[in-house]
Design a protein around this motif. Structure first.
Motif, PDB file in Angstrom:
ATOM      1  N   SER A   2       0.761  -1.218  -0.207  1.00 33.69           N
ATOM      2  CA  SER A   2       0.072  -0.139  -0.007  1.00 33.69           C
ATOM      3  C   SER A   2       0.742   1.365   0.044  1.00 33.69           C
ATOM      4  O   SER A   2       1.949   1.151   0.533  1.00 33.69           O
ATOM      5  CB  SER A   2      -0.950  -0.006   1.326  1.00 33.69           C
ATOM      6  OG  SER A   2      -0.027  -0.075   2.348  1.00 33.69           O
ATOM      7  N   SER A   3       0.377   2.413  -0.636  1.00 36.18           N
ATOM      8  CA  SER A   3       1.126   3.484  -0.631  1.00 36.18           C
ATOM      9  C   SER A   3       0.947   4.356   0.689  1.00 36.18           C
ATOM     10  O   SER A   3      -0.151   4.070   1.512  1.00 36.18           O
ATOM     11  CB  SER A   3       0.625   4.606  -1.564  1.00 36.18           C
ATOM     12  OG  SER A   3      -0.824   4.784  -1.438  1.00 36.18           O
ATOM     13  N   PRO A   4       2.060   4.943   1.099  1.00 38.54           N
ATOM     14  CA  PRO A   4       1.838   5.806   2.318  1.00 38.54           C
ATOM     15  C   PRO A   4       1.186   6.564   2.663  1.00 38.54           C
ATOM     16  O   PRO A   4       0.422   7.115   1.426  1.00 38.54           O
ATOM     17  CB  PRO A   4       3.397   6.485   2.379  1.00 38.54           C
ATOM     18  CG  PRO A   4       3.790   6.509   1.166  1.00 38.54           C
ATOM     19  CD  PRO A   4       3.109   5.304   0.478  1.00 38.54           C
ATOM     20  N   SER A   5       0.451   6.698   3.696  1.00 39.62           N
ATOM     21  CA  SER A   5      -0.882   7.602   4.023  1.00 39.62           C
ATOM     22  C   SER A   5      -0.148   9.139   3.938  1.00 39.62           C
ATOM     23  O   SER A   5       1.066   9.477   4.476  1.00 39.62           O
ATOM     24  CB  SER A   5      -1.543   7.625   5.269  1.00 39.62           C
ATOM     25  OG  SER A   5      -0.742   7.486   6.356  1.00 39.62           O
ATOM     26  N   PRO A   6      -1.128  10.111   3.445  1.00 38.38           N
ATOM     27  CA  PRO A   6      -0.420  11.498   3.473  1.00 38.38           C
ATOM     28  C   PRO A   6      -0.099  12.171   4.556  1.00 38.38           C
ATOM     29  O   PRO A   6      -0.704  11.708   5.708  1.00 38.38           O
ATOM     30  CB  PRO A   6      -1.660  12.231   2.682  1.00 38.38           C
ATOM     31  CG  PRO A   6      -2.617  11.623   2.886  1.00 38.38           C
ATOM     32  CD  PRO A   6      -2.339  10.159   2.698  1.00 38.38           C
ATOM     33  N   SER A   7       0.851  12.918   4.975  1.00 39.34           N
ATOM     34  CA  SER A   7       1.220  13.498   6.066  1.00 39.34           C
ATOM     35  C   SER A   7       0.397  14.576   6.377  1.00 39.34           C
ATOM     36  O   SER A   7      -0.244  15.017   5.628  1.00 39.34           O
ATOM     37  CB  SER A   7       2.463  14.014   6.084  1.00 39.34           C
ATOM     38  OG  SER A   7       2.849  15.099   5.183  1.00 39.34           O
ATOM     39  N   SER A   8      -0.035  14.765   7.813  1.00 41.17           N
ATOM     40  CA  SER A   8      -0.743  16.028   8.416  1.00 41.17           C
ATOM     41  C   SER A   8       0.149  17.163   8.627  1.00 41.17           C
ATOM     42  O   SER A   8       1.260  16.829   8.703  1.00 41.17           O
ATOM     43  CB  SER A   8      -1.407  15.364   9.594  1.00 41.17           C
ATOM     44  OG  SER A   8      -0.584  15.488  10.685  1.00 41.17           O
ATOM     45  N   PRO A   9      -0.496  18.524   8.559  1.00 36.78           N
ATOM     46  CA  PRO A   9       0.324  19.643   8.902  1.00 36.78           C
ATOM     47  C   PRO A   9       0.894  19.191  10.098  1.00 36.78           C
ATOM     48  O   PRO A   9       2.186  19.766  10.499  1.00 36.78           O
ATOM     49  CB  PRO A   9      -0.783  20.384   9.086  1.00 36.78           C
ATOM     50  CG  PRO A   9      -2.002  20.179   7.977  1.00 36.78           C
ATOM     51  CD  PRO A   9      -2.006  18.731   8.386  1.00 36.78           C
ATOM     52  N   ALA A  99       2.872  33.450  16.041  1.00 34.92           N
ATOM     53  CA  ALA A  99       2.019  33.812  14.589  1.00 34.92           C
ATOM     54  C   ALA A  99       1.018  32.663  14.397  1.00 34.92           C
ATOM     55  O   ALA A  99       0.294  33.032  13.341  1.00 34.92           O
ATOM     56  CB  ALA A  99       3.115  33.727  13.416  1.00 34.92           C
ATOM     57  N   VAL A 100       1.062  31.629  15.077  1.00 36.77           N
ATOM     58  CA  VAL A 100       0.005  30.343  14.752  1.00 36.77           C
ATOM     59  C   VAL A 100      -0.647  30.174  16.253  1.00 36.77           C
ATOM     60  O   VAL A 100      -0.998  28.895  16.130  1.00 36.77           O
ATOM     61  CB  VAL A 100       0.644  29.181  14.041  1.00 36.77           C
ATOM     62  CG1 VAL A 100       0.994  29.660  12.548  1.00 36.77           C
ATOM     63  CG2 VAL A 100       1.824  28.863  14.730  1.00 36.77           C
ATOM     64  N   LYS A 101      -0.621  31.026  17.022  1.00 32.97           N
ATOM     65  CA  LYS A 101      -1.253  30.435  18.249  1.00 32.97           C
ATOM     66  C   LYS A 101      -2.733  30.142  18.413  1.00 32.97           C
ATOM     67  O   LYS A 101      -3.145  29.292  18.913  1.00 32.97           O
ATOM     68  CB  LYS A 101      -1.065  31.818  19.302  1.00 32.97           C
ATOM     69  CG  LYS A 101      -1.828  33.022  18.856  1.00 32.97           C
ATOM     70  CD  LYS A 101      -1.908  34.188  19.990  1.00 32.97           C
ATOM     71  CE  LYS A 101      -2.496  35.355  19.579  1.00 32.97           C
ATOM     72  NZ  LYS A 101      -2.195  36.276  20.556  1.00 32.97           N
ATOM     73  N   ASP A 102      -3.530  30.460  17.239  1.00 37.80           N
ATOM     74  CA  ASP A 102      -4.962  30.136  17.322  1.00 37.80           C
ATOM     75  C   ASP A 102      -5.081  29.149  16.126  1.00 37.80           C
ATOM     76  O   ASP A 102      -6.210  28.629  15.636  1.00 37.80           O
ATOM     77  CB  ASP A 102      -5.627  31.243  17.019  1.00 37.80           C
ATOM     78  CG  ASP A 102      -5.816  32.194  18.127  1.00 37.80           C
ATOM     79  OD1 ASP A 102      -5.610  31.807  19.134  1.00 37.80           O
ATOM     80  OD2 ASP A 102      -5.711  33.581  17.873  1.00 37.80           O
ATOM     81  N   ARG A 103      -4.020  28.534  15.682  1.00 35.13           N
ATOM     82  CA  ARG A 103      -4.050  27.573  14.311  1.00 35.13           C
ATOM     83  C   ARG A 103      -3.976  26.098  14.750  1.00 35.13           C
ATOM     84  O   ARG A 103      -3.002  25.882  15.391  1.00 35.13           O
ATOM     85  CB  ARG A 103      -3.237  27.792  13.503  1.00 35.13           C
ATOM     86  CG  ARG A 103      -3.336  29.419  12.696  1.00 35.13           C
ATOM     87  CD  ARG A 103      -4.372  29.584  11.732  1.00 35.13           C
ATOM     88  NE  ARG A 103      -4.220  28.795  10.631  1.00 35.13           N
ATOM     89  CZ  ARG A 103      -4.990  28.612   9.838  1.00 35.13           C
ATOM     90  NH1 ARG A 103      -6.273  29.061   9.862  1.00 35.13           N
ATOM     91  NH2 ARG A 103      -4.838  27.985   8.769  1.00 35.13           N
ATOM     92  N   PRO A 104      -5.103  25.249  14.696  1.00 34.35           N
ATOM     93  CA  PRO A 104      -5.008  23.918  15.222  1.00 34.35           C
ATOM     94  C   PRO A 104      -4.318  23.287  13.918  1.00 34.35           C
ATOM     95  O   PRO A 104      -3.765  22.185  14.263  1.00 34.35           O
ATOM     96  CB  PRO A 104      -6.442  23.370  15.133  1.00 34.35           C
ATOM     97  CG  PRO A 104      -7.194  24.295  14.274  1.00 34.35           C
ATOM     98  CD  PRO A 104      -6.632  25.725  14.391  1.00 34.35           C
ATOM     99  N   GLU A 105      -4.199  23.641  12.773  1.00 33.21           N
ATOM    100  CA  GLU A 105      -3.565  22.885  11.700  1.00 33.21           C
ATOM    101  C   GLU A 105      -3.016  23.976  10.703  1.00 33.21           C
ATOM    102  O   GLU A 105      -3.334  25.516  10.960  1.00 33.21           O
ATOM    103  CB  GLU A 105      -4.554  22.191  10.642  1.00 33.21           C
ATOM    104  CG  GLU A 105      -5.120  21.203  11.593  1.00 33.21           C
ATOM    105  CD  GLU A 105      -5.916  20.060  10.442  1.00 33.21           C
ATOM    106  OE1 GLU A 105      -6.081  20.523   9.165  1.00 33.21           O
ATOM    107  OE2 GLU A 105      -6.311  19.088  10.772  1.00 33.21           O
ATOM    108  N   LEU A 106      -1.756  23.739  10.127  1.00 32.53           N
ATOM    109  CA  LEU A 106      -1.228  24.737   9.334  1.00 32.53           C
ATOM    110  C   LEU A 106      -1.280  24.447   7.894  1.00 32.53           C
ATOM    111  O   LEU A 106      -1.401  23.289   7.406  1.00 32.53           O
ATOM    112  CB  LEU A 106       0.416  24.635   9.797  1.00 32.53           C
ATOM    113  CG  LEU A 106       0.471  24.706  11.265  1.00 32.53           C
ATOM    114  CD1 LEU A 106       2.049  24.518  11.578  1.00 32.53           C
ATOM    115  CD2 LEU A 106      -0.131  26.194  11.762  1.00 32.53           C
ATOM    116  N   ASN A 107      -0.641  25.660   6.999  1.00 35.73           N
ATOM    117  CA  ASN A 107      -0.844  25.516   5.751  1.00 35.73           C
ATOM    118  C   ASN A 107       0.394  26.417   5.056  1.00 35.73           C
ATOM    119  O   ASN A 107       1.143  26.802   5.920  1.00 35.73           O
ATOM    120  CB  ASN A 107      -2.004  25.962   4.958  1.00 35.73           C
ATOM    121  CG  ASN A 107      -2.437  27.374   5.368  1.00 35.73           C
ATOM    122  OD1 ASN A 107      -1.631  28.398   5.582  1.00 35.73           O
ATOM    123  ND2 ASN A 107      -3.733  27.756   5.211  1.00 35.73           N
TER     124      ASN A 107
END
Length: 220
Positions: A2-9, A99-107
C-alpha cells in the motif's frame, strides 16, 4: 504494497523541527569551524547543545497544537543555547509560535507567517536587519521567495516544492554574504576580517533548509 498515507500539517511541523535539530547537532564542527574564521568559534557547539536536548526530550516537548510545540522548543533553546545564539534562536521559535497561536492546523501561508514572525523577532532582539551579515540574510530572502510562490496564482505548491525553493534560495543568499562586512554580532568586532567568508548563521539556515528539502523528497 500500500502507498503511504499523506502526512498531516502536524506531522510536517514535527518533521521540519526535528530535521532542523538534527542538522544543528550533525554540523556542530562545520558550523563551529566557520564561526572561528572571524568569530569566537562557539556557534556550532552552542547550537548543538540546545538542539540535542530538543531531540532527546521530544516526547515531552511535542504538543497537540503547533504553537505549543514551538513554544516548548523556544524555551529549551533560550535556556540551553549559549552566547548570543540562545536568545536569537529562542526568540525566533517563540515568535513563530505566536504567529500561529490560534491555528489547530497549518498551511503554506502559516509557514510564511511563522518565518516572517521569526525574522521580525530576530531583528528586534539582535537590533539587526538584512544586509548586516547575519542569519537574516538567508532567512528573509527564503521567506520572501516562499511568499511570492504562494501568491503567484499558479498551481498549488506542495510541501516538497516549497522545501526545495526554500533550500535553493537560502543557499544562494547565504553564499552572497561572503563579500559582506559584518555589522552585527561578534563577527562585527573583527571589522574587515569578516569579509571573505559567509556568515555562519546564514549558512546554518541554508544547510537546515537543504536537509529539510532532501528529507521531504525522501518522504515520498
Amino acid at each position: 504494497m500500500s502507498s503511504p498515507s499523506p502526512s498531516s500539517p502536524a506531522d510536517d511541523l514535527t518533521f521540519v523541527v526535528r530535521s532542523i535539530a538534527r542538522t544543528a547537532v550533525d554540523n556542530e564542527k562545520a558550523f563551529g569551524d566557520l564561526d572561528a574564521v572571524a568569530g569566537d568559534g562557539d556557534f556550532g557547539y552552542s547550537l548543538a547543545r540546545g538542539f540535542e536536548i530538543v531531540l532527546s526530550d521530544w516526547d515531552n516537548l511535542a504538543s497537540d497544537t503547533p504553537a505549543e510545540t514551538l513554544k516548548q522548543v523556544a524555551l529549551v533553546i533560550s535556556k540551553r543555547v549559549g552566547g548570543t545564539s540562545g536568545p536569537l534562536w529562542g526568540t525566533a521559535f517563540l515568535r513563530a509560535a505566536g504567529a500561529v497561536k490560534d491555528r489547530p492546523e497549518l498551511n503554506g501561508a502559516d509557514a510564511v507567517a511563522m518565518l516572517r514572525a521569526a525574522a521580525e523577532g530576530i531583528k528586534a532582539r539582535g537590533r539587526s536587519d538584512i544586509g548586516d551579515k547575519t542569519l537574516l540574510d538567508a532567512l528573509i530572502p527564503m521567506t520572501d521567495a516562499l511568499d511570492r510562490r504562494l501568491a503567484d496564482g499558479g498551481p498549488a505548491a506542495g510541501g516538497a516544492e516549497l522545501a526545495a525553493l526554500a533550500a535553493t534560495t537560502a543557499r544562494a543568499a547565504a553564499d552572497a554574504t561572503t563579500p559582506m562586512q559584518a555589522r552585527r554580532g561578534r563577527q562585527s568586532y573583527t571589522g574587515e576580517r569578516s569579509i571573505g567568508s559567509p556568515d555562519p548563521g546564514a549558512v546554518a539556515i541554508a544547510v537546515m533548509a537543504e536537509r529539510v528539502a532532501t528529507e521531504w523528497e525522501e518522504r515520498g
